[in-house]
Design a protein around this motif. Structure first.
Motif, PDB file in Angstrom:
ATOM      1  N   GLY A  73       0.792  -1.218   0.000  1.00  0.00           N
ATOM      2  CA  GLY A  73       0.000   0.000   0.000  1.00  0.00           C
ATOM      3  C   GLY A  73       0.824   1.267   0.000  1.00  0.00           C
ATOM      4  O   GLY A  73       0.454   2.267   0.622  1.00  0.00           O
ATOM      5  N   LEU A  74       1.972   1.246  -0.722  1.00  0.00           N
ATOM      6  CA  LEU A  74       2.886   2.388  -0.712  1.00  0.00           C
ATOM      7  C   LEU A  74       2.987   3.051  -2.086  1.00  0.00           C
ATOM      8  O   LEU A  74       3.977   3.717  -2.385  1.00  0.00           O
ATOM      9  CB  LEU A  74       4.295   1.926  -0.284  1.00  0.00           C
ATOM     10  N   GLU A  75       1.957   2.877  -2.927  1.00  0.00           N
ATOM     11  CA  GLU A  75       2.031   3.374  -4.304  1.00  0.00           C
ATOM     12  C   GLU A  75       2.359   4.856  -4.382  1.00  0.00           C
ATOM     13  O   GLU A  75       3.095   5.292  -5.263  1.00  0.00           O
ATOM     14  CB  GLU A  75       0.722   3.121  -5.048  1.00  0.00           C
ATOM     15  N   ASN A  76       1.844   5.659  -3.462  1.00  0.00           N
ATOM     16  CA  ASN A  76       2.041   7.108  -3.528  1.00  0.00           C
ATOM     17  C   ASN A  76       2.879   7.631  -2.374  1.00  0.00           C
ATOM     18  O   ASN A  76       2.814   8.819  -2.051  1.00  0.00           O
ATOM     19  CB  ASN A  76       0.668   7.807  -3.527  1.00  0.00           C
ATOM     20  N   ASN A  77       3.684   6.775  -1.769  1.00  0.00           N
ATOM     21  CA  ASN A  77       4.492   7.188  -0.620  1.00  0.00           C
ATOM     22  C   ASN A  77       5.954   6.811  -0.876  1.00  0.00           C
ATOM     23  O   ASN A  77       6.417   5.744  -0.503  1.00  0.00           O
ATOM     24  CB  ASN A  77       3.978   6.495   0.652  1.00  0.00           C
ATOM     25  N   GLN A  78       6.683   7.721  -1.535  1.00  0.00           N
ATOM     26  CA  GLN A  78       8.069   7.444  -1.921  1.00  0.00           C
ATOM     27  C   GLN A  78       8.975   7.296  -0.706  1.00  0.00           C
ATOM     28  O   GLN A  78       9.934   6.515  -0.712  1.00  0.00           O
ATOM     29  CB  GLN A  78       8.597   8.557  -2.829  1.00  0.00           C
ATOM     30  N   THR A  79       8.688   8.044   0.368  1.00  0.00           N
ATOM     31  CA  THR A  79       9.514   7.962   1.576  1.00  0.00           C
ATOM     32  C   THR A  79       9.451   6.567   2.185  1.00  0.00           C
ATOM     33  O   THR A  79      10.484   5.966   2.519  1.00  0.00           O
ATOM     34  CB  THR A  79       9.049   8.998   2.614  1.00  0.00           C
ATOM     35  N   GLU A  80       8.236   6.034   2.318  1.00  0.00           N
ATOM     36  CA  GLU A  80       8.089   4.690   2.873  1.00  0.00           C
ATOM     37  C   GLU A  80       8.661   3.637   1.928  1.00  0.00           C
ATOM     38  O   GLU A  80       9.195   2.608   2.352  1.00  0.00           O
ATOM     39  CB  GLU A  80       6.616   4.396   3.163  1.00  0.00           C
ATOM     40  N   MET A  81       8.561   3.884   0.615  1.00  0.00           N
ATOM     41  CA  MET A  81       9.135   2.954  -0.345  1.00  0.00           C
ATOM     42  C   MET A  81      10.646   2.922  -0.221  1.00  0.00           C
ATOM     43  O   MET A  81      11.276   1.862  -0.320  1.00  0.00           O
ATOM     44  CB  MET A  81       8.724   3.356  -1.767  1.00  0.00           C
ATOM     45  N   ASN A  82      11.271   4.078   0.024  1.00  0.00           N
ATOM     46  CA  ASN A  82      12.715   4.130   0.255  1.00  0.00           C
ATOM     47  C   ASN A  82      13.094   3.351   1.511  1.00  0.00           C
ATOM     48  O   ASN A  82      14.123   2.675   1.550  1.00  0.00           O
ATOM     49  CB  ASN A  82      13.186   5.573   0.381  1.00  0.00           C
ATOM     50  N   ASN A  83      12.242   3.458   2.535  1.00  0.00           N
ATOM     51  CA  ASN A  83      12.494   2.687   3.763  1.00  0.00           C
ATOM     52  C   ASN A  83      12.467   1.192   3.482  1.00  0.00           C
ATOM     53  O   ASN A  83      13.276   0.423   4.011  1.00  0.00           O
ATOM     54  CB  ASN A  83      11.453   3.037   4.835  1.00  0.00           C
ATOM     55  N   LEU A  84      11.528   0.774   2.631  1.00  0.00           N
ATOM     56  CA  LEU A  84      11.436  -0.641   2.287  1.00  0.00           C
ATOM     57  C   LEU A  84      12.662  -1.074   1.473  1.00  0.00           C
ATOM     58  O   LEU A  84      13.208  -2.164   1.677  1.00  0.00           O
ATOM     59  CB  LEU A  84      10.150  -0.909   1.495  1.00  0.00           C
ATOM     60  N   LYS A  85      13.123  -0.210   0.559  1.00  0.00           N
ATOM     61  CA  LYS A  85      14.301  -0.527  -0.252  1.00  0.00           C
ATOM     62  C   LYS A  85      15.540  -0.731   0.623  1.00  0.00           C
ATOM     63  O   LYS A  85      16.428  -1.526   0.277  1.00  0.00           O
ATOM     64  CB  LYS A  85      14.572   0.597  -1.261  1.00  0.00           C
ATOM     65  N   MET A  86      15.609  -0.018   1.737  1.00  0.00           N
ATOM     66  CA  MET A  86      16.773  -0.145   2.611  1.00  0.00           C
ATOM     67  C   MET A  86      16.912  -1.557   3.179  1.00  0.00           C
ATOM     68  O   MET A  86      17.976  -1.954   3.638  1.00  0.00           O
ATOM     69  CB  MET A  86      16.678   0.861   3.764  1.00  0.00           C
ATOM     70  N   HIS A  87      15.809  -2.325   3.176  1.00  0.00           N
ATOM     71  CA  HIS A  87      15.839  -3.701   3.670  1.00  0.00           C
ATOM     72  C   HIS A  87      16.211  -4.698   2.580  1.00  0.00           C
ATOM     73  O   HIS A  87      16.151  -5.909   2.794  1.00  0.00           O
ATOM     74  CB  HIS A  87      14.469  -4.072   4.267  1.00  0.00           C
ATOM     75  N   ILE A  88      16.575  -4.196   1.384  1.00  0.00           N
ATOM     76  CA  ILE A  88      16.961  -5.073   0.269  1.00  0.00           C
ATOM     77  C   ILE A  88      18.382  -4.684  -0.145  1.00  0.00           C
ATOM     78  O   ILE A  88      18.564  -3.851  -1.038  1.00  0.00           O
ATOM     79  CB  ILE A  88      15.998  -4.911  -0.929  1.00  0.00           C
ATOM     80  N   PRO A  89      19.392  -5.251   0.481  1.00  0.00           N
ATOM     81  CA  PRO A  89      20.776  -4.857   0.178  1.00  0.00           C
ATOM     82  C   PRO A  89      21.159  -5.058  -1.279  1.00  0.00           C
ATOM     83  O   PRO A  89      21.917  -4.274  -1.841  1.00  0.00           O
ATOM     84  CB  PRO A  89      21.615  -5.760   1.084  1.00  0.00           C
ATOM     85  N   ALA A  90      20.642  -6.104  -1.919  1.00  0.00           N
ATOM     86  CA  ALA A  90      21.021  -6.371  -3.309  1.00  0.00           C
ATOM     87  C   ALA A  90      19.976  -7.251  -3.980  1.00  0.00           C
ATOM     88  O   ALA A  90      19.266  -8.011  -3.317  1.00  0.00           O
ATOM     89  CB  ALA A  90      22.384  -7.045  -3.370  1.00  0.00           C
ATOM     90  N   LEU A  91      19.893  -7.123  -5.298  1.00  0.00           N
ATOM     91  CA  LEU A  91      19.058  -7.987  -6.127  1.00  0.00           C
ATOM     92  C   LEU A  91      19.953  -8.620  -7.184  1.00  0.00           C
ATOM     93  O   LEU A  91      20.889  -7.986  -7.665  1.00  0.00           O
ATOM     94  CB  LEU A  91      17.963  -7.179  -6.821  1.00  0.00           C
ATOM     95  N   VAL A  92      19.666  -9.857  -7.538  1.00  0.00           N
ATOM     96  CA  VAL A  92      20.415 -10.534  -8.597  1.00  0.00           C
ATOM     97  C   VAL A  92      19.439 -10.948  -9.685  1.00  0.00           C
ATOM     98  O   VAL A  92      18.457 -11.635  -9.418  1.00  0.00           O
ATOM     99  CB  VAL A  92      21.150 -11.788  -8.073  1.00  0.00           C
ATOM    100  N   MET A  93      19.719 -10.500 -10.929  1.00  0.00           N
ATOM    101  CA  MET A  93      18.899 -10.908 -12.069  1.00  0.00           C
ATOM    102  C   MET A  93      19.706 -11.905 -12.894  1.00  0.00           C
ATOM    103  O   MET A  93      20.737 -11.560 -13.479  1.00  0.00           O
ATOM    104  CB  MET A  93      18.512  -9.693 -12.904  1.00  0.00           C
ATOM    105  N   PHE A  94      19.239 -13.163 -12.915  1.00  0.00           N
ATOM    106  CA  PHE A  94      19.939 -14.218 -13.628  1.00  0.00           C
ATOM    107  C   PHE A  94      19.515 -14.238 -15.095  1.00  0.00           C
ATOM    108  O   PHE A  94      18.332 -14.383 -15.392  1.00  0.00           O
ATOM    109  CB  PHE A  94      19.638 -15.585 -12.994  1.00  0.00           C
ATOM    110  N   GLY A  95      20.491 -14.086 -15.983  1.00  0.00           N
ATOM    111  CA  GLY A  95      20.242 -14.202 -17.404  1.00  0.00           C
ATOM    112  C   GLY A  95      20.773 -15.528 -17.916  1.00  0.00           C
ATOM    113  O   GLY A  95      21.324 -16.336 -17.162  1.00  0.00           O
ATOM    114  N   TYR A  96      20.642 -15.747 -19.203  1.00  0.00           N
ATOM    115  CA  TYR A  96      21.040 -17.024 -19.804  1.00  0.00           C
ATOM    116  C   TYR A  96      22.547 -17.257 -19.704  1.00  0.00           C
ATOM    117  O   TYR A  96      22.997 -18.352 -19.383  1.00  0.00           O
ATOM    118  CB  TYR A  96      20.602 -17.058 -21.269  1.00  0.00           C
ATOM    119  N   SER A  97      23.337 -16.236 -19.957  1.00  0.00           N
ATOM    120  CA  SER A  97      24.788 -16.406 -19.968  1.00  0.00           C
ATOM    121  C   SER A  97      25.516 -15.580 -18.915  1.00  0.00           C
ATOM    122  O   SER A  97      26.740 -15.514 -18.906  1.00  0.00           O
ATOM    123  CB  SER A  97      25.346 -16.043 -21.355  1.00  0.00           C
TER     124      SER A  97
END
Length: 215
Positions: A73-97
């Motif tokens: 429920g954070l579609e229009n709340n960038q501040t809270e979305m930034n707080n949520l992003k802080m709990h995701i240190p890194a993302l890995v996107m696996f490609g074919y090669s």
């Protein structure tokens, strides 16, 4: 006190399941989107340069973050979305090669305020150094490429084809090929994730925040 502890445990389990389900749903949607993007060069014969690839990475991230924002429920709340992003240190996107690591950067926006911006690292190939010094580049199936450092040539094909054309020691069987491919991809990602998490800790400290670890 016993009832209170039990209620708290049930609450924590419910919250863990909610967070886990919401994150998994966002990952699934982003993965489906990425999969469709990766099929485009095959189905439409369109090949993208690095600039276009960066844009596609950002598109995938937008799908991921938009799904998370919708779930919480954070579609229009960038501040809270930034707080949520802080709990995701890194993302890995696996490609074919290869895979792409995504971390957060604190940058100044046009208004001068600090904002958290996801940054894509250069794509990392799934590579392994053979005993003779040649480089083996894995994919997510049995196809691979070998770079011969002495002749400056590439060999490409499935394991059986490569084994007949060039020396693959110590990958002397298809079983060893699968085993080393899996351990290679895992170790490369683990090493990059360790670097990314340490980098994230520095970012958190720079923003004047602290991290609490639990079991």
């Amino acid at each position: 006190m016993g009832d209170t502890r039990e209620d708290l445990q049930v609450f924590n389990q419910d919250m863990y399941k909610r967070y886990s389900d919401d994150f998994q749903a966002a990952v699934d949607d982003a993965g489906d989107y990425l999969s469709r993007l990766e099929q485009q060069p095959t189905t439409t014969a369109v090949h993208y340069g690095r600039e276009r690839q960066l844009q596609l990475d950002q598109d995938v991230l937008s799908v991921f973050y938009s799904n998370l924002a919708l779930k919480f429920g954070l579609e229009n709340n960038q501040t809270e979305m930034n707080n949520l992003k802080m709990h995701i240190p890194a993302l890995v996107m696996f490609g074919y090669s290869g895979y792409t690591l995504v971390t957060l950067d604190d940058t100044a926006s046009d208004s001068g305020k600090d904002e958290l911006k996801p940054v894509s690292w250069p794509e990392r190939p799934y590579y392994y150094k053979l005993q003779n010094g040649n480089l083996l580049y894995f994919t997510l199936d049995d196809n691979a490429r070998v770079y011969d450092t002495s002749s400056n040539e590439f060999y490409e094909g499935e394991y059986t084809t490569l084994a007949a054309e060039t020396n693959l020691n110590p990958l002397t069987s298809i079983e060893l090929f699968h085993e080393i491919r899996q351990s290679t991809i895992t170790s490369l990602v683990e090493k990059d994730l360790a670097t990314a998490i340490n980098r994230h800790l520095e970012l958190v400290k720079r923003m004047g925040l602290s991290i609490q670890f639990t079991l």
